[in-house]
Design a protein around this motif. Structure first.
Motif: not given
Length: 125
Positions: A4-7, A22-24, A92-93, A118-119
């Protein structure tokens, strides 16, 4: 495995809006419960919002201001934050898990198997 990658985090004035993404990676995204959690300095990680097979859910503190949505075709979940307050300041996660997809325990962080890095969201007064 799911990565997972948040932005989308950043600095926003109180009353403003921000959208987190959040890209999975990985397969079967649509069968995962997806959650957003946040952690402010000196505080425990807390539930913000979740989406599972049965619906969407919000913490009382964000209900009516935040909206969670997911695009299964893009393997992405979003958190639209509106009318933000200084107390929304936190990291934020994004989280994913199969147990929260089927159970009503979507608000428990330990039910989730995969977490983003997290972002940071900072709300100025």
């Amino acid at each position: 495995q799911v990565q997972l990658a948040e932005s989308g985090g950043g600095l926003v004035q109180a009353g403003g809006s921000l959208r987190l993404s959040c890209a999975a990676s990985g397969r079967a995204f649509s069968s995962y419960g997806m959650g957003w959690f946040r952690q402010a300095p000196g505080k425990e990680r807390e539930f913000v919002a979740a989406s599972n097979w049965n619906g969407i859910y919000y913490a009382d503190s964000v209900k009516g201001r935040f909206t969670i949505s997911r695009d299964n075709a893009k393997n992405t979940v979003y958190l639209q934050m509106s009318r933000v307050k200084p107390e929304d300041t936190a990291v934020y996660y994004c989280a994913a898990g199969q147990r929260p997809y089927y159970r009503s325990t979507y608000y428990r962080a330990n039910e989730y198997d995969f977490w983003g890095q997290g972002t940071q969201v900072t709300v100025s007064s």
